[in-house]
Design an enzyme around this catalytic site. Structure first.
Site, PDB file in Angstrom:
ATOM      1  N   ARG A 225       0.812  -1.240  -0.039  1.00  0.00           N
ATOM      2  CA  ARG A 225       0.153  -0.052  -0.073  1.00  0.00           C
ATOM      3  C   ARG A 225       0.978   1.227  -0.112  1.00  0.00           C
ATOM      4  NH1 ARG A 225      -3.259  -2.735  -1.801  1.00  0.00           N
ATOM      5  NH2 ARG A 225      -5.650  -3.142  -0.782  1.00  0.00           N
ATOM      6  N   HIS A 273       0.036  -0.012 -10.137  1.00  0.00           N
ATOM      7  CA  HIS A 273      -0.775  -0.862  -9.114  1.00  0.00           C
ATOM      8  C   HIS A 273      -1.145  -2.072 -10.212  1.00  0.00           C
ATOM      9  CE1 HIS A 273      -3.160  -0.981  -5.230  1.00  0.00           C
ATOM     10  NE2 HIS A 273      -2.989  -2.041  -5.772  1.00  0.00           N
TER      11      HIS A 273
END
Length: 310
Positions: A225, A273
Site C-alpha cells: 500500500r 498498481h
C-alpha cells in the site's frame, strides 16, 4: 439469496464481474443497485463508496473481491457484526510472487542501471552479484508474503521474513518478528519487499529510520500500500545513496499525479498498481464458494479480524 454487487469500477468492470458472478451463482439473484424492498443477504464488494452497505438489516456477509481490505474497513458506516471476507486467490498470489522475483532479479543484476545506460547510449559492464550473495527481507507472512519468499528461495536468494507477531515461517526462511526483530533484520537486507497489510501500526513504516537501518545502496520494493511509504523520506534516501533504487507499485494517491517526482526519478521504477491484478476468472469462483457456504450454513473462508485490520 439476494446479493448486492457494489464497488468503484473502471469502465466495463462492473458488467464483467456481474457476468462472471451470475455464471458462478446461478441459484442466486445478483443486484447491481440497491432496491429498498429487496432484503440483501450478502454483498460482494470492490472498494464500495462509503455508505453503500448502510441500512441492510438482513446482511450476513461482506465478501471483498480485493485482497486488501483497509479501505473497506476504513468506512465508518460499515455495518458492525457482519462478517467480512477478503479475497485469497492462488492466481493472485502467484502473480505477486512473479513480480517480486522480477524486481529482485532486476535489482540484483543491475538491469535498471543498464536500462538507464541504454537511454544515454553508455556501454559499461557492471559487477555481477550471485543470487546467494543477496539477502532479501520480505515484510509480511501472509499468503502473498509466504508465496514470494518461497519463490525467491527457489531461485537461490538468502531469504528472511518479518512479521509483527511470531508465526510459522517457510522452511529455510529466517523469521524475524516484532520491533526488535525488524531492527535486527534491516542491517542485513540488501533488498526489502513490502507485502504487509495496511494497519495503524504499519502505516508509514518505510520511513527515514527504516532506510537508515538498511545497508548503503540497498533496494526497496513496495507492492502493498502507498501509505506504508513516507515518500519524502524515500526521496531523501535516494538522494543520499542510502537507497540505490526503488520499485513502487502503490502510491498515496492513485493514479499517480502527472506532476509527481516519482515519474521521472532516475532511481525509481513506477508500476500502475499492476503487480498482482485480481484474476476475474478465479476470483469470481472463490467469492461464489463463500456465498454458497453462507447459504448452506458452512464455515466461511478468509474472514477478516477487524481488530487487526486483516
Amino acid at each position: 439469496m439476494n446479493l448486492l454487487l457494489a464497488g468503484t469500477w473502471d469502465p466495463g468492470e462492473e458488467a464483467a464481474w456481474a457476468q462472471a458472478l451470475r455464471a458462478a451463482l446461478p441459484a442466486h439473484r445478483l443486484l447491481l443497485a440497491r432496491d429498498a424492498v429487496t432484503p440483501i443477504d450478502a454483498a460482494i464488494v470492490a472498494n464500495p463508496p462509503p455508505g453503500s452497505l448502510q441500512g441492510l438489516p438482513a446482511l450476513r456477509l461482506i465478501q471483498s473481491l480485493w485482497a486488501g481490505v483497509d479501505r473497506l474497513l476504513g468506512d465508518a458506516t460499515l455495518p458492525d457484526g457482519v462478517p467480512v471476507a477478503r479475497m485469497v486467490d492462488p492466481a493472485m498470489n502467484a502473480a505477486m510472487a512473479e513480480t517480486a522475483l522480477w524486481a529482485v532479479l532486476a535489482l540484483q543484476r543491475d538491469f535498471f542501471r543498464y536500462a538507464a545506460q541504454q537511454r544515454e547510449r553508455v556501454w559499461h559492464v557492471l559487477p555481477q552479484r550471485r543470487a546467494d550473495e543477496v539477502t532479501v527481507l520480505v515484510l509480511g507472512c501472509g499468503q502473498m508474503g509466504r508465496g514470494a519468499a518461497r519463490r525467491l528461495q527457489q531461485q537461490g536468494y538468502r531469504v528472511a521474513a518479518w512479521s509483527r507477531n511470531a508465526v510459522a515461517a517457510e522452511p529455510g526462511v529466517t523469521l524475524y518478528y516484532g520491533r526488535d526483530g525488524l531492527d535486527a533484520a534491516l542491517p542485513q537486507a540488501h533488498i526489502v519487499i513490502n507485502l504487509l497489510p495496511l494497519t495503524p501500526e504499519t502505516r508509514g513504516l518505510l520511513d527515514a529510520s527504516f532506510f537508515a537501518a538498511m545497508p548503503a545502496g540497498a533496494g526497496v520494493v513496495n507492492l502493498a500500500r502507498g501509505a506504508h511509504l513516507v515518500e519524502a523520506h524515500l526521496l531523501a534516501a535516494l538522494a543520499s545513496g542510502r537507497i540505490a533504487h526503488a520499485v513502487l507499485d502503490v502510491f498515496a494517491h492513485e493514479p499517480l499525479p502527472p506532476e509527481h517526482p516519482f515519474w521521472r526519478h532516475e532511481y525509481i521504477t513506477v508500476l500502475p498498481h499492476a503487480a498482482a491484478q485480481t484474476d476475474l476468472r478465479s476470483a469470481a469462483r472463490i467469492a461464489a464458494d463463500n456465498i454458497e457456504a453462507l447459504a448452506a450454513g458452512r464455515p466461511l473462508a478468509n474472514l477478516v479480524d477487524r481488530t487487526r485490520g486483516y
